[in-house]
Design an enzyme around this catalytic site. Structure first.
Site, PDB file in Angstrom:
ATOM      1  N   THR A  70       0.821  -1.210   0.000  1.00  0.00           N
ATOM      2  CA  THR A  70       0.000   0.000   0.000  1.00  0.00           C
ATOM      3  C   THR A  70       0.851   1.255   0.000  1.00  0.00           C
ATOM      4  O   THR A  70       0.605   2.199  -0.751  1.00  0.00           O
ATOM      5  CB  THR A  70      -0.962  -0.002   1.208  1.00  0.00           C
ATOM      6  N   ASN A 149      -5.487  -9.196  -7.951  1.00  0.00           N
ATOM      7  CA  ASN A 149      -5.510  -9.915  -6.687  1.00  0.00           C
ATOM      8  C   ASN A 149      -6.767 -10.748  -6.466  1.00  0.00           C
ATOM      9  O   ASN A 149      -6.772 -11.672  -5.655  1.00  0.00           O
ATOM     10  CB  ASN A 149      -5.349  -8.930  -5.517  1.00  0.00           C
ATOM     11  N   SER A 199       5.402  -6.402  -2.067  1.00  0.00           N
ATOM     12  CA  SER A 199       5.042  -6.593  -0.657  1.00  0.00           C
ATOM     13  C   SER A 199       5.638  -7.886  -0.138  1.00  0.00           C
ATOM     14  O   SER A 199       5.538  -8.932  -0.790  1.00  0.00           O
ATOM     15  CB  SER A 199       3.518  -6.628  -0.501  1.00  0.00           C
ATOM     16  N   HIS A 201       4.844  -9.779   2.604  1.00  0.00           N
ATOM     17  CA  HIS A 201       4.018 -10.843   3.194  1.00  0.00           C
ATOM     18  C   HIS A 201       3.235 -11.650   2.165  1.00  0.00           C
ATOM     19  O   HIS A 201       2.556 -12.617   2.510  1.00  0.00           O
ATOM     20  CB  HIS A 201       3.073 -10.265   4.258  1.00  0.00           C
ATOM     21  N   THR A 237      13.857   6.000  10.381  1.00  0.00           N
ATOM     22  CA  THR A 237      14.851   4.963  10.598  1.00  0.00           C
ATOM     23  C   THR A 237      14.465   3.703   9.842  1.00  0.00           C
ATOM     24  O   THR A 237      13.370   3.172  10.019  1.00  0.00           O
ATOM     25  CB  THR A 237      14.991   4.645  12.102  1.00  0.00           C
ATOM     26  N   CYS A 324      -8.753  -7.116   1.513  1.00  0.00           N
ATOM     27  CA  CYS A 324      -8.970  -5.700   1.812  1.00  0.00           C
ATOM     28  C   CYS A 324     -10.448  -5.310   1.741  1.00  0.00           C
ATOM     29  O   CYS A 324     -10.852  -4.302   2.309  1.00  0.00           O
ATOM     30  CB  CYS A 324      -8.173  -4.833   0.832  1.00  0.00           C
TER      31      CYS A 324
END
Length: 381
Positions: A70, A149, A199, A201, A237, A324
């Site tokens: 995203t 997807n 992505s 995952h 970071t 989603c």
């Protein structure tokens, strides 16, 4: 449990988890620090960046780590047009993109950007002729997902790139979240995308990890401002453990790519043959030439939730649509775009395969589905 919802998320590989823990334990220093511990962490980060750049056939400096698909998609959608308003304010995308694309583009429309949405045919694929017609000299961005997807439709990325690059100065962004590690995709001169979103995952990596990668240097405005990390394009970071774990998952997926594609294709085609035996009670949304790891279909006059619960009661996990949007009651925008008949709109089921699935999982699904159909539709099924 038989898990067939890998397009929603995947179980991390043990090697990926071990890498994540090891880096957290031994390389926890801030990679921007100039002391030895910081330098060591930064060296590890650079190595992860280089590994992903090599897989994508691009340069290290063009790989930026993000928090996931995203963010990577939003980065491209907001960053490119706003950095190139001098060229124009015209954007092209498709009507079946992921919400992280469509919602970002809607926000740009409110700021005065003009958007053309490419339609898809009954298989979910765009028309290259329509793209040719819609591309303009003032087009600044074209965003087309590689693999959908929800239904696994594969878009003709290389042909689209040729049209875009020959007829405009537009940047071509590809959401590769559902294809990276499962189908070949990389930067290849002008016959490919300019920007790719990835992505972690989705490839047995970790949630909260992703990449936005570029083919070449280009103008883009950062979403996050602050300390100037990631070449000044993504301040904050850098999460070194997530980056290293993502590189590990990407290497595993790439090394196993051909073997995985063959395995998924076998299951995909076997299940298509199996489902066609149920006749006109089944409508296939996925096609034989679609992505091998995604298979979507619908059962006539049945809600997807009923099928999901029935399968779950037998220890099999699938989904109705994208993760989603599956909790929403309205019909998916992808299903609407396919213009399927009303009796099939509510019963869409998606199976998606991953590296941990086996032949036995597919056989068990077939047995369970046959049993459920007999219960719900009668002994004739």
């Amino acid at each position: 449990m038989i898990y067939l919802d890998n397009s929603a998320t995947t179980k991390p590989h043990k090697e990926v988890l071990d890498t994540f823990v090891q880096v957290n334990e031994s390389f926890y220093a801030n990679p921007a620090s100039i002391h030895e511990a910081g330098v060591d962490a930064n060296t590890l980060l650079d190595r992860a960046r280089s590994q992903i750049a090599k897989i994508l056939h691009t340069e290290d400096k063009y790989v930026l780590f993000t928090a996931g698909g995203t963010e990577s998609n939003n980065f491209a959608i907001f960053g490119v047009p706003k950095a190139n308003t001098h060229r124009g304010k015209h954007i092209i995308t498709t009507e079946i993109e992921h919400p992280s694309i469509l919602e970002a583009i809607k926000a740009l429309q409110k700021d005065g950007y003009e958007v053309d949405y490419l339609q898809v045919d009954e298989t979910g694929v765009i028309s290259l002729e329509e793209l040719q017609q819609k591309i303009r000299k003032d087009t600044v961005l074209v965003s087309i997902m590689h693999v959908n997807n929800e239904i696994g439709a594969i878009q003709p990325i290389e042909q689209a790139a040729k049209i875009i690059h020959e007829n405009s100065r537009a940047v071509f962004h590809v959401d590769a979240v559902q294809s990276f590690g499962k189908l070949p995709i990389y930067f290849n001169a002008d016959a490919g995308p300019d920007i790719i979103s990835i992505s972690g995952h989705k490839i047995h990596g970790l949630k909260g990890s992703g990449v936005i990668a570029f083919r070449k240097k280009m103008s883009i405005i950062p979403l996050l401002l602050g300390g100037g990390q990631e070449s000044g394009l993504r301040s904050g970071t850098v999460a070194v453990p997530q980056a290293v774990a993502l590189a590990k998952a990407a290497r595993i997926a790439t090394e196993q790519l051909e073997k995985s594609m063959d395995k998924y294709r076998k299951w995909h085609n076997d299940l298509i043959k199996f489902l066609t035996e149920f006749g006109d009670n089944i409508h296939l949304l996925s096609t034989e030439d679609g992505a091998p790891h995604i298979l979507s279909f619908s059962v006539k006059d049945l809600k997807g939730e009923i099928l999901i619960n029935a399968l779950q009661n037998r220890g099999i996990i699938v989904s109705t649509s994208s993760a989603c949007s599956s909790k929403q009651k309205k019909t998916s925008h992808v299903v609407e775009a396919l213009k399927i008949d009303q009796p099939f709109k509510k019963g869409v089921i998606r199976l998606s395969f991953g590296a941990l699935n086996t032949d036995e999982d597919i056989d068990e699904f077939k047995k369970a589905f046959t049993s459920i159909m007999k219960e719900l539709k009668g002994e004739n099924y």
